[in-house]
Design a protein around this motif. Structure first.
Motif, PDB file in Angstrom:
ATOM      1  N   ARG A  73       0.824  -1.222   0.000  1.00  0.00           N
ATOM      2  CA  ARG A  73       0.000   0.000   0.000  1.00  0.00           C
ATOM      3  C   ARG A  73       0.854   1.266   0.000  1.00  0.00           C
ATOM      4  NH1 ARG A  73      -4.845  -2.064   3.971  1.00  0.00           N
ATOM      5  NH2 ARG A  73      -5.405  -3.818   2.663  1.00  0.00           N
ATOM      6  N   LEU A  74       1.994   1.168  -0.669  1.00  0.00           N
ATOM      7  CA  LEU A  74       2.893   2.304  -0.856  1.00  0.00           C
ATOM      8  C   LEU A  74       3.269   2.347  -2.328  1.00  0.00           C
ATOM      9  CD1 LEU A  74       4.809   4.589   0.044  1.00  0.00           C
ATOM     10  CD2 LEU A  74       6.518   2.813   0.483  1.00  0.00           C
ATOM     11  N   VAL A  75       2.910   3.436  -2.987  1.00  0.00           N
ATOM     12  CA  VAL A  75       3.300   3.640  -4.384  1.00  0.00           C
ATOM     13  C   VAL A  75       4.519   4.549  -4.354  1.00  0.00           C
ATOM     14  CG1 VAL A  75       2.604   4.509  -6.642  1.00  0.00           C
ATOM     15  CG2 VAL A  75       0.921   3.382  -5.170  1.00  0.00           C
ATOM     16  N   ALA A  76       5.678   3.961  -4.640  1.00  0.00           N
ATOM     17  CA  ALA A  76       6.931   4.705  -4.619  1.00  0.00           C
ATOM     18  C   ALA A  76       7.293   5.092  -6.052  1.00  0.00           C
ATOM     19  CB  ALA A  76       8.026   3.852  -3.989  1.00  0.00           C
ATOM     20  N   PHE A  77       7.220   6.375  -6.357  1.00  0.00           N
ATOM     21  CA  PHE A  77       7.548   6.860  -7.699  1.00  0.00           C
ATOM     22  C   PHE A  77       9.051   6.974  -7.908  1.00  0.00           C
ATOM     23  CE2 PHE A  77       3.160   8.120  -7.300  1.00  0.00           C
ATOM     24  CZ  PHE A  77       2.648   7.964  -8.576  1.00  0.00           C
ATOM     25  N   GLY A  78       9.815   7.018  -6.815  1.00  0.00           N
ATOM     26  CA  GLY A  78      11.262   7.154  -6.932  1.00  0.00           C
ATOM     27  C   GLY A  78      11.649   8.553  -7.363  1.00  0.00           C
ATOM     28  N   ASN A  79      12.826   8.678  -8.014  1.00  0.00           N
ATOM     29  CA  ASN A  79      13.307   9.966  -8.507  1.00  0.00           C
ATOM     30  C   ASN A  79      12.683  10.258  -9.861  1.00  0.00           C
ATOM     31  OD1 ASN A  79      14.970  10.198  -6.280  1.00  0.00           O
ATOM     32  ND2 ASN A  79      16.753   9.342  -7.318  1.00  0.00           N
ATOM     33  N   VAL A  80      12.109  11.444  -9.976  1.00  0.00           N
ATOM     34  CA  VAL A  80      11.484  11.875 -11.228  1.00  0.00           C
ATOM     35  C   VAL A  80      12.006  13.283 -11.534  1.00  0.00           C
ATOM     36  CG1 VAL A  80       9.310  12.377 -12.411  1.00  0.00           C
ATOM     37  CG2 VAL A  80       9.423  10.480 -10.769  1.00  0.00           C
ATOM     38  N   THR A  81      12.492  13.468 -12.752  1.00  0.00           N
ATOM     39  CA  THR A  81      13.018  14.771 -13.146  1.00  0.00           C
ATOM     40  C   THR A  81      11.907  15.824 -13.072  1.00  0.00           C
ATOM     41  OG1 THR A  81      14.616  13.725 -14.614  1.00  0.00           O
ATOM     42  CG2 THR A  81      14.166  16.059 -15.006  1.00  0.00           C
ATOM     43  N   GLU A  82      12.252  16.965 -12.475  1.00  0.00           N
ATOM     44  CA  GLU A  82      11.257  18.029 -12.344  1.00  0.00           C
ATOM     45  C   GLU A  82      10.673  18.387 -13.709  1.00  0.00           C
ATOM     46  OE1 GLU A  82      12.959  21.840 -11.060  1.00  0.00           O
ATOM     47  OE2 GLU A  82      14.900  21.143 -11.766  1.00  0.00           O
ATOM     48  N   SER A  83       9.404  18.741 -13.719  1.00  0.00           N
ATOM     49  CA  SER A  83       8.638  19.124 -14.904  1.00  0.00           C
ATOM     50  C   SER A  83       8.393  17.959 -15.869  1.00  0.00           C
ATOM     51  CB  SER A  83       9.293  20.299 -15.635  1.00  0.00           C
ATOM     52  OG  SER A  83       9.386  21.405 -14.751  1.00  0.00           O
ATOM     53  N   THR A  84       8.577  16.716 -15.389  1.00  0.00           N
ATOM     54  CA  THR A  84       8.174  15.536 -16.158  1.00  0.00           C
ATOM     55  C   THR A  84       7.153  14.777 -15.312  1.00  0.00           C
ATOM     56  OG1 THR A  84       9.898  14.066 -15.294  1.00  0.00           O
ATOM     57  CG2 THR A  84      10.439  15.350 -17.279  1.00  0.00           C
ATOM     58  N   THR A  85       6.663  13.676 -15.823  1.00  0.00           N
ATOM     59  CA  THR A  85       5.667  12.909 -15.071  1.00  0.00           C
ATOM     60  C   THR A  85       6.018  11.431 -15.056  1.00  0.00           C
ATOM     61  OG1 THR A  85       4.273  12.494 -17.004  1.00  0.00           O
ATOM     62  CG2 THR A  85       3.821  14.501 -15.750  1.00  0.00           C
ATOM     63  N   ARG A  86       5.468  10.741 -14.076  1.00  0.00           N
ATOM     64  CA  ARG A  86       5.548   9.280 -14.009  1.00  0.00           C
ATOM     65  C   ARG A  86       4.210   8.787 -13.486  1.00  0.00           C
ATOM     66  NH1 ARG A  86      10.461   7.136 -11.101  1.00  0.00           N
ATOM     67  NH2 ARG A  86      11.392   7.614 -13.112  1.00  0.00           N
ATOM     68  N   ASP A  87       3.666   7.776 -14.154  1.00  0.00           N
ATOM     69  CA  ASP A  87       2.392   7.179 -13.758  1.00  0.00           C
ATOM     70  C   ASP A  87       2.618   5.828 -13.110  1.00  0.00           C
ATOM     71  OD1 ASP A  87       0.392   8.274 -16.619  1.00  0.00           O
ATOM     72  OD2 ASP A  87       1.186   9.372 -14.919  1.00  0.00           O
ATOM     73  N   ARG A  88       1.751   5.486 -12.172  1.00  0.00           N
ATOM     74  CA  ARG A  88       1.744   4.171 -11.531  1.00  0.00           C
ATOM     75  C   ARG A  88       0.286   3.704 -11.478  1.00  0.00           C
ATOM     76  NH1 ARG A  88       6.787   3.045 -12.228  1.00  0.00           N
ATOM     77  NH2 ARG A  88       8.254   3.788 -10.691  1.00  0.00           N
ATOM     78  N   THR A  89       0.103   2.390 -11.469  1.00  0.00           N
ATOM     79  CA  THR A  89      -1.238   1.822 -11.468  1.00  0.00           C
ATOM     80  C   THR A  89      -1.532   1.113 -10.151  1.00  0.00           C
ATOM     81  OG1 THR A  89      -1.137   1.511 -13.855  1.00  0.00           O
ATOM     82  CG2 THR A  89      -2.805   0.244 -12.675  1.00  0.00           C
ATOM     83  N   ILE A  90      -2.678   1.434  -9.589  1.00  0.00           N
ATOM     84  CA  ILE A  90      -3.189   0.761  -8.388  1.00  0.00           C
ATOM     85  C   ILE A  90      -4.308  -0.165  -8.859  1.00  0.00           C
ATOM     86  CG2 ILE A  90      -4.376   1.058  -6.180  1.00  0.00           C
ATOM     87  CD1 ILE A  90      -3.118   3.914  -6.092  1.00  0.00           C
ATOM     88  N   THR A  91      -4.241  -1.428  -8.456  1.00  0.00           N
ATOM     89  CA  THR A  91      -5.264  -2.405  -8.835  1.00  0.00           C
ATOM     90  C   THR A  91      -6.047  -2.814  -7.597  1.00  0.00           C
ATOM     91  OG1 THR A  91      -3.857  -3.245 -10.611  1.00  0.00           O
ATOM     92  CG2 THR A  91      -5.677  -4.657  -9.908  1.00  0.00           C
ATOM     93  N   VAL A  92      -7.376  -2.741  -7.708  1.00  0.00           N
ATOM     94  CA  VAL A  92      -8.278  -3.153  -6.636  1.00  0.00           C
ATOM     95  C   VAL A  92      -8.961  -4.438  -7.088  1.00  0.00           C
ATOM     96  CG1 VAL A  92     -10.299  -2.517  -5.254  1.00  0.00           C
ATOM     97  CG2 VAL A  92      -8.653  -0.753  -5.944  1.00  0.00           C
ATOM     98  N   THR A  93      -8.891  -5.481  -6.257  1.00  0.00           N
ATOM     99  CA  THR A  93      -9.482  -6.780  -6.589  1.00  0.00           C
ATOM    100  C   THR A  93     -10.397  -7.219  -5.457  1.00  0.00           C
ATOM    101  OG1 THR A  93      -7.468  -7.379  -7.794  1.00  0.00           O
ATOM    102  CG2 THR A  93      -8.968  -9.180  -7.226  1.00  0.00           C
ATOM    103  N   ASN A  94     -11.522  -7.822  -5.825  1.00  0.00           N
ATOM    104  CA  ASN A  94     -12.425  -8.402  -4.836  1.00  0.00           C
ATOM    105  C   ASN A  94     -12.029  -9.864  -4.641  1.00  0.00           C
ATOM    106  OD1 ASN A  94     -14.474  -9.305  -3.204  1.00  0.00           O
ATOM    107  ND2 ASN A  94     -16.107  -8.987  -4.681  1.00  0.00           N
ATOM    108  N   ILE A  95     -11.425 -10.176  -3.498  1.00  0.00           N
ATOM    109  CA  ILE A  95     -11.036 -11.552  -3.210  1.00  0.00           C
ATOM    110  C   ILE A  95     -12.043 -12.225  -2.281  1.00  0.00           C
ATOM    111  CG2 ILE A  95      -8.586 -11.168  -3.658  1.00  0.00           C
ATOM    112  CD1 ILE A  95      -8.161 -11.050  -0.605  1.00  0.00           C
ATOM    113  N   GLY A  96     -13.187 -11.581  -2.074  1.00  0.00           N
ATOM    114  CA  GLY A  96     -14.235 -12.135  -1.218  1.00  0.00           C
ATOM    115  C   GLY A  96     -15.257 -12.920  -2.011  1.00  0.00           C
ATOM    116  N   GLY A  97     -16.333 -13.293  -1.321  1.00  0.00           N
ATOM    117  CA  GLY A  97     -17.368 -14.118  -1.920  1.00  0.00           C
ATOM    118  C   GLY A  97     -18.627 -13.385  -2.323  1.00  0.00           C
ATOM    119  N   LEU A  98     -18.739 -12.089  -2.012  1.00  0.00           N
ATOM    120  CA  LEU A  98     -19.882 -11.268  -2.413  1.00  0.00           C
ATOM    121  C   LEU A  98     -19.381 -10.041  -3.155  1.00  0.00           C
ATOM    122  CD1 LEU A  98     -22.195 -11.230   0.766  1.00  0.00           C
ATOM    123  CD2 LEU A  98     -22.483 -12.566  -1.315  1.00  0.00           C
TER     124      LEU A  98
END
Length: 186
Positions: A73-98
């Protein structure tokens, strides 16, 4: 339904006693009760009962991201050059029965710059068991320095009604701080 207690049972007749099993939780349960009578040969009959309680099916949220370890539950983008972007994806899954009902991602605490939500396929969605959805978050440092924020993902998971995901990143000047891996979006 107890038609036996306190009754006189005539020869060749019977009475009934219904027993209900209503476990308070999951697991094996064993119990017994006695039926007393005026039978000289067997004045007390013990009836043994057993049953297994199972857990009720519930929705259960699992939140992972594309930065190892994926389930911290930690999205670490690391070092990113100023004035640029980096995207990361969070995935949510239902591992229950309902079905898992997702609320508004970031509704209680929206991300602040330099972080933002780029795409949200999870808010107000119903995830059937084993189904997933994704949220893409972006880090766009306007200057050098460390930044952090967090975003909440609310759901109807009774054990965990809201999951908080932390985001961290460091803005650097071009060529500083090691190797940068740009995201597909920039």
């Amino acid at each position: 339904n107890d038609t036996c207690s306190g009754q006189t049972i005539a020869p060749a007749t019977s009475c009934t006693l219904d027993v209900v099993f209503q476990p308070a939780g999951a697991g094996a349960f064993v119990e017994s009760f006695d039926i007393p009578s005026n039978d000289a040969a067997d004045p007390t009959v013990t009836v043994s009962l057993s049953g297994s309680g199972t857990s009720l099916a519930t929705p259960e949220i699992l939140v992972e991201d594309d930065t190892p370890p994926t389930d911290d539950r930690l999205v670490a983008f690391g070092n990113v050059t100023e004035s640029t972007t980096r995207d990361r994806t969070i995935t949510v899954t239902n591992i229950g029965g309902l079905d898992l009902l997702i609320g508004t991602v970031g509704g209680a605490n929206a991300l602040a710059a330099p972080f933002s939500v780029q795409s949200d396929n999870c808010s107000a969605q119903t995830l059937a068991p084993t189904a997933s959805c994704t949220v893409t978050v972006r880090y766009a440092p306007p200057a050098t320095g460390a930044a952090s924020d967090s975003v909440d993902i609310p759901s109807n998971d009774p054990a965990e009604p809201s999951v908080t995901v932390s985001l961290t990143g460091t803005g650097i000047t071009e060529g500083e701080g090691g190797v940068e891996t740009p995201s597909p979006s920039g």
